[in-house]
Design an enzyme around this catalytic site. Structure first.
Site, PDB file in Angstrom:
ATOM      1  N   GLU A  25       0.838  -1.196   0.000  1.00 41.08           N
ATOM      2  CA  GLU A  25       0.000   0.000   0.000  1.00 41.08           C
ATOM      3  C   GLU A  25       0.875   1.250   0.000  1.00 41.08           C
ATOM      4  OE1 GLU A  25      -3.525   1.952   2.838  1.00 41.08           O
ATOM      5  OE2 GLU A  25      -2.214   0.388   3.645  1.00 41.08           O
TER       6      GLU A  25
ATOM      7  N   LYS B 288      -9.050   2.717  -2.799  1.00 38.03           N
ATOM      8  CA  LYS B 288      -9.499   2.294  -1.476  1.00 38.03           C
ATOM      9  C   LYS B 288     -10.844   2.948  -1.159  1.00 38.03           C
ATOM     10  CE  LYS B 288      -7.475   1.878   3.176  1.00 38.03           C
ATOM     11  NZ  LYS B 288      -6.254   2.199   3.972  1.00 38.03           N
TER      12      LYS B 288
ATOM     13  N   CYS C 193      -5.482  -2.812   2.709  1.00 37.80           N
ATOM     14  CA  CYS C 193      -5.405  -2.656   4.153  1.00 37.80           C
ATOM     15  C   CYS C 193      -6.771  -2.943   4.814  1.00 37.80           C
ATOM     16  CB  CYS C 193      -4.854  -1.277   4.509  1.00 37.80           C
ATOM     17  SG  CYS C 193      -4.000  -1.217   6.110  1.00 37.80           S
TER      18      CYS C 193
END
Length: 311
Positions: free
Chosen positions: A45, A132, A174
Site C-alpha cells: 500500500e 481504497k 489494508c
C-alpha cells in the site's frame, strides 16, 4: 496443473522521492524475476507516494495549521496521476521483467489524493486500478473515498514456457479487508488471487489474511511496507515520546502468502525488506470449494442478497 509463481515484495517508499522509489521497484521486480522466476509481484500500500505514518498534517477539530498545509503540499507533490510518466515507467518495468505487477500508489486527481492499487500487465500495460473505498481514521484527512467504478476483478494471463495460465485477481487495500460486503463482492466475481497491499504490521493481521483465504477459498498475497525513520524525510513526524533514530522501525512488515486452506506458503517476513515467493496451484481453489463456496453451495440467496450501487 495450473500453477502461477507469485511474489509479495516487502519494501517502502524512498523518502517520498518518486525517482528513487521507481528505481527501487525496478530493482525488486528484477530480483523477483531473476532469482525466483516469478510471474506476478504485489507491492505494498502507498509504495509510490508514501504512507505518512504518524503525520498529523497540523489538523485538530476546527483548525489546520500553515505548517500542516505545507506538509500536505509536499505529500500532494509526491503523488502520481493516472496515466502519467510514472505509470509509463512501471509499464516498462513490467514489460522488461515479464511480471504482472500490482502496485500501491498515492493517486493525485486534481486537489484530491486517493490510496490506489494499479494493475500492470506485462503485455497490455496499465489495465485497471482500485481506489481504497474507505480510508481508515485519520487517513480520511488526506485521502478521498473510492467508489464502485474501481471494483474490478482482473483476469491475468501468465506464461511459463509454452504453458498459459489465466487467473482472476483483485486488490483489497489494508482495512478494506474488514468490509464483509466488499469481500463478498470479490468472491462473487470469482477472485482466485486476493492481493492485499497494506501497512498493517500487527501480528493479528495474519489472522485476517488467513480468514480471507479460508472464507474465499482463494490465495492471499499480502504485501506490507517495512520502513524505518531513515526512509522518511528528515523532518517527518515520529511517535510521541520516541527519540529520533534512523534505525527505529516505523512500519514492521509481516508480508505473507497463504493458500485456500489457510496454509502459510511463505512468511510472514518480519526482518527488513525482502521478496517472498511461492507456487500457487490453482486447483487448490476447487479442492477447497468442495466443502465451502460462500457465494455458491454454502450461500443462501433465498435469504441474503448483495447489490452493488453505481457503476
Amino acid at each position: 496443473m495450473p500453477v502461477i509463481r507469485a511474489s509479495v515484495v516487502q519494501t517502502c517508499t524512498a523518502a517520498y522521492s518518486l525517482p528513487d522509489t521507481l528505481n527501487k521497484l525496478h530493482r525488486l521486480a528484477k530480483l523477483a524475476k531473476e532469482r525466483d522466476g516469478s510471474q506476478l509481484a504485489v507491492f505494498p500500500e502507498a509504495f509510490i507516494g508514501g504512507y505518512p505514518r504518524h503525520s498529523t498534517f497540523g489538523a485538530v477539530i476546527g483548525s489546520r495549521s500553515p505548517e500542516g498545509r505545507d506538509e500536505f503540499l509536499r505529500y500532494h507533490q509526491a503523488a502520481i496521476e493516472i496515466p502519467s510518466p510514472a505509470i509509463t515507467r512501471i509499464e516498462a518495468i513490467a514489460r522488461e521483467t515479464e511480471l504482472f505487477l500490482i502496485v500501491g500508489v498515492i493517486e493525485r486527481d486534481g486537489g484530491t489524493l486517493f490510496c490506489t492499487a494499479v494493475f500492470i500487465d506485462p503485455k497490455s500495460g496499465y489495465v485497471a486500478k482500485h481506489r481504497k473505498l474507505m480510508p481508515t481514521a485519520s487517513e480520511r484527512l488526506v485521502w478521498g473515498l473510492g467508489d464502485s467504478s474501481t471494483l474490478s476483478v482482473v483476469e491475468g494471463t501468465f506464461l511459463a514456457g509454452d504453458v498459459t495460465t489465466k487467473a482472476k485477481l483483485s486488490s483489497c487495500i489494508c482495512w478494506e479487508n474488514y468490509m464483509p460486503l466488499l469481500r463478498t463482492h470479490y468472491y462473487s466475481k470469482g477472485v482466485q488471487i486476493w492481493c492485499a497491499p497494506t501497512v498493517d504490521s500487527r501480528p493479528v493481521w495474519q489472522s485476517t489474511m488467513t480468514h480471507i483465504a479460508l472464507e474465499g477459498r482463494c490465495f492471499v498475497l499480502s504485501a506490507c511496507q517495512f520502513a524505518q525513520q531513515k526512509d522518511f524525510p528528515p523532518d517527518h513526524s515520529v511517535p510521541l515520546n520516541c527519540p529520533r533514530d534512523p534505525e527505529s522501525v516505523m512500519i514492521g512488515g509481516g508480508s505473507v502468502i497463504i493458500d485456500p486452506l489457510g496454509q502459510v506458503l511463505a512468511g510472514p517476513l518480519r526482518e527488513g525488506e525482502g521478496v517472498l515467493t511461492a507456487d500457487l496451484d490453482l486447483d487448490e481453489i476447487i479442492r477447497g470449494k468442495f466443502d465451502l463456496d460462500c457465494v455458491g453451495h454454502y450461500a443462501r440467496p433465498d435469504i441474503f442478497q448483495l447489490s452493488v450501487t453505481g457503476n
